[in-house]
Design an enzyme around this catalytic site. Structure first.
Site, PDB file in Angstrom:
ATOM      1  N   ASP A 113       2.667  52.876  29.876  1.00  0.00           N
ATOM      2  CA  ASP A 113       2.493  51.669  30.687  1.00  0.00           C
ATOM      3  C   ASP A 113       2.466  52.062  32.151  1.00  0.00           C
ATOM      4  OD1 ASP A 113       2.473  49.829  28.551  1.00  0.00           O
ATOM      5  OD2 ASP A 113       4.650  49.727  28.520  1.00  0.00           O
ATOM      6  N   ASP A 131      -2.560  45.983  26.664  1.00  0.00           N
ATOM      7  CA  ASP A 131      -1.801  44.729  26.722  1.00  0.00           C
ATOM      8  C   ASP A 131      -2.644  43.607  27.324  1.00  0.00           C
ATOM      9  OD1 ASP A 131       0.421  46.109  25.697  1.00  0.00           O
ATOM     10  OD2 ASP A 131       1.124  46.630  27.706  1.00  0.00           O
TER      11      ASP A 131
END
Length: 151
Positions: A113, A131
């Site tokens: 991330d 995401d």
């Protein structure tokens, strides 16, 4: 599968995987670069859980869940009327998002991330392109349900 559907599938997956590779090449774990002061940072983190790191360390659970979800999405995609473009793209975006994080978990045991935002004083959990793809797909799924109900 139409050419533009395949283009979105391959393009978004490539963007996800390449952006994760890029962030690892420019930042060490936990390092951050300010892009827009007080609002947006590139921050490299590794997540072994789901959103907000819930169920942290449950790699096999997420791999099995993601695999089952991808099979289900593929099944519904190929059963869906080709004229229902909103639903088809919803399934494509959700499939790609699931696949991008699945590949990370399978090969690396964690998800990379790096997009970090402060929105109205709230530090939103760090996320990635996969995401975003999942959220775009969910939004399109809601739009499809609304359009179906309207008709």
């Amino acid at each position: 599968m139409k050419k533009r559907e395949l283009f979105v599938l391959v393009g978004v997956l490539a963007l996800d995987l390449l952006s994760k590779y890029w962030i690892e090449s420019i930042l060490d774990l936990y390092d951050s670069i300010t892009v827009i002061p007080g609002f947006f940072w590139l921050t490299y983190l590794r997540n072994t859980g789901a959103a907000w790191s819930i169920f942290e360390g449950q790699r096999w659970f997420f791999l099995v869940l993601a695999a089952a979800a991808m099979v289900g999405m593929a099944y519904f995609f190929f059963k869906t009327d080709k004229k229902n473009q909103v639903l088809r793209f919803a399934l494509i975006f959700m499939f790609v998002g699931t696949m991008g994080n699945f590949i990370d978990r399978l090969l690396l045991t964690y998800v990379r991330d790096f997009l970090s935002f402060n929105t109205f004083g709230y530090m939103f959990p760090v996320f990635n392109v996969a995401d975003i793809s999942l959220n775009v797909g969910a939004g399109l799924l809601i739009l499809d349900a609304w359009l179906e109900r309207k008709n």
